[in-house]
Scaffold this active site. Structure first.
Site, PDB file in Angstrom:
ATOM      1  N   ASP A  62       0.870  -1.171   0.000  1.00  5.69           N
ATOM      2  CA  ASP A  62       0.000   0.000   0.000  1.00  5.69           C
ATOM      3  C   ASP A  62       0.907   1.221   0.000  1.00  5.69           C
ATOM      4  O   ASP A  62       1.658   1.452   0.955  1.00  5.69           O
ATOM      5  CB  ASP A  62      -0.881  -0.034   1.252  1.00  5.69           C
ATOM      6  CG  ASP A  62      -1.836   1.148   1.344  1.00  5.69           C
ATOM      7  OD1 ASP A  62      -1.608   2.175   0.675  1.00  5.69           O
ATOM      8  OD2 ASP A  62      -2.810   1.049   2.119  1.00  5.69           O
ATOM      9  N   SER A 150      -1.233  14.345 -14.198  1.00  6.23           N
ATOM     10  CA  SER A 150      -2.435  14.408 -15.038  1.00  6.23           C
ATOM     11  C   SER A 150      -2.538  15.781 -15.662  1.00  6.23           C
ATOM     12  O   SER A 150      -2.069  16.777 -15.090  1.00  6.23           O
ATOM     13  CB  SER A 150      -3.685  14.129 -14.195  1.00  6.23           C
ATOM     14  OG  SER A 150      -4.866  14.386 -14.930  1.00  6.23           O
ATOM     15  N   TYR A 163      -9.097  16.456  -6.632  1.00  2.27           N
ATOM     16  CA  TYR A 163      -8.203  15.625  -7.443  1.00  2.27           C
ATOM     17  C   TYR A 163      -7.261  16.508  -8.247  1.00  2.27           C
ATOM     18  O   TYR A 163      -6.045  16.256  -8.297  1.00  2.27           O
ATOM     19  CB  TYR A 163      -9.028  14.735  -8.380  1.00  2.27           C
ATOM     20  CG  TYR A 163      -8.198  14.027  -9.420  1.00  2.27           C
ATOM     21  CD1 TYR A 163      -7.479  12.878  -9.100  1.00  2.27           C
ATOM     22  CD2 TYR A 163      -8.113  14.508 -10.723  1.00  2.27           C
ATOM     23  CE1 TYR A 163      -6.702  12.230 -10.051  1.00  2.27           C
ATOM     24  CE2 TYR A 163      -7.343  13.860 -11.678  1.00  2.27           C
ATOM     25  CZ  TYR A 163      -6.640  12.727 -11.343  1.00  2.27           C
ATOM     26  OH  TYR A 163      -5.872  12.100 -12.290  1.00  2.27           O
ATOM     27  N   LYS A 167      -3.004  16.549  -8.175  1.00  2.92           N
ATOM     28  CA  LYS A 167      -2.112  16.358  -9.310  1.00  2.92           C
ATOM     29  C   LYS A 167      -1.255  17.600  -9.549  1.00  2.92           C
ATOM     30  O   LYS A 167      -0.098  17.492  -9.998  1.00  2.92           O
ATOM     31  CB  LYS A 167      -2.915  15.997 -10.560  1.00  2.92           C
ATOM     32  CG  LYS A 167      -3.528  14.603 -10.492  1.00  2.92           C
ATOM     33  CD  LYS A 167      -2.477  13.508 -10.270  1.00  2.92           C
ATOM     34  CE  LYS A 167      -3.037  12.118 -10.353  1.00  2.92           C
ATOM     35  NZ  LYS A 167      -2.003  11.065 -10.188  1.00  2.92           N
TER      36      LYS A 167
END
Length: 261
Positions: A62, A150, A163, A167
């Protein structure tokens, strides 16, 4: 063989972009450590690589847990004797929705997987790269981090605010790492893919099933007229992992069909 015998960790490699990167690098001669929290998926990718003559080992970890990342690096060193490249591909997103509707737990998970994982890969990966033997010209042996960010970190879409921010953090952190680690011959770069409707997180990005209407809406924002694929991203990762990119650090490659122009 552009990465012949390089020891490379690829996180989140049990499917999608991560699997594509692992397979592409293995095809070019690398020793791959396939990491994924999903043991079945990661094992399947490692077996697929080995079945066609590649060299891969699955290690579960993880990437938000320091001791597990430490064990991942230790397993890599035990298997290959060194760590040359660390591809941080593991990622997560909250569902596309108004920013105030995202729960605190969702926010924490996004930042843990997308940002804390970069921190932990550095904490445990940098010492391994520092231990690599010096190059023929006397410079440190060094290594390379490739962080999959991204286009959302550059051209954010509404509904993915937290999100997008995670990024953006990956992009800026990668540049800062490159500046700080450069004297040790450790390169750090980013890849910024545009939307790929075939990944496991596509429905979360889109806010619902990726039907033809949603596909058309996303596709219309990409000048080259198609979505990114795992192979597109893998080819960029191959370049950054190879010695062809020996003087490339602190950069971001947009694999986006000109979406961010």
């Amino acid at each position: 063989m552009r990465v012949q015998d390089k020891s490379i960790i690829v996180t989140g490699a049990g499917s999608g972009i991560g699997a594509g990167i692992a397979m592409r690098l293995a095809a070019e001669g690398a020793h791959i450590v396939v990491n994924d929290i999903d043991r079945e998926a990661g094992t399947r990718v490692a077996q697929a690589i080995n079945a066609v003559g590649g060299r891969a080992l699955y290690v579960q970890a993880d990437m938000t847990q320091g001791e597990q990342v430490k064990a991942l690096v230790a397993a890599t060193l035990q298997a290959h004797g060194r760590l040359d490249v660390f591809v941080n591909n593991a990622g997560w997103t909250h569902r596309n929705r108004p920013m105030l509707e995202v729960s605190e737990a969702e926010f924490d998970r996004v930042y843990a997987i997308n940002v804390k994982s970069i921190y932990l890969s550095a904490i445990h990966g940098v010492p391994a790269m520092r231990a690599n033997p010096p190059m023929a010209d006397g410079r440190p042996g060094g290594g390379s981090f490739i962080n999959i960010a991204s286009t959302a970190g550059l051209r954010p879409r509404p509904g993915l605010t937290w999100y997008n921010g995670s990024k953006g953090a990956v992009i800026v952190t990668s540049k800062s790492m490159a500046a700080e680690l450069g004297p040790e011959n450790i390169r750090v770069n980013c890849i910024n893919p545009v939307f790929n409707p075939d990944t496991g997180l596509a429905a979360e990005f889109a806010g619902g099933p990726v039907d033809e209407e949603r596909r058309a809406r996303f596709r219309a924002t990409i000048p080259l007229g198609r979505f990114s694929t795992a192979l597109d991203v893998a080819n960029a990762a191959l370049y950054l992992a190879s010695d062809e990119a020996a003087f490339i650090s602190g950069t971001c490659i947009e694999v986006d069909g000109a979406r961010c122009v």
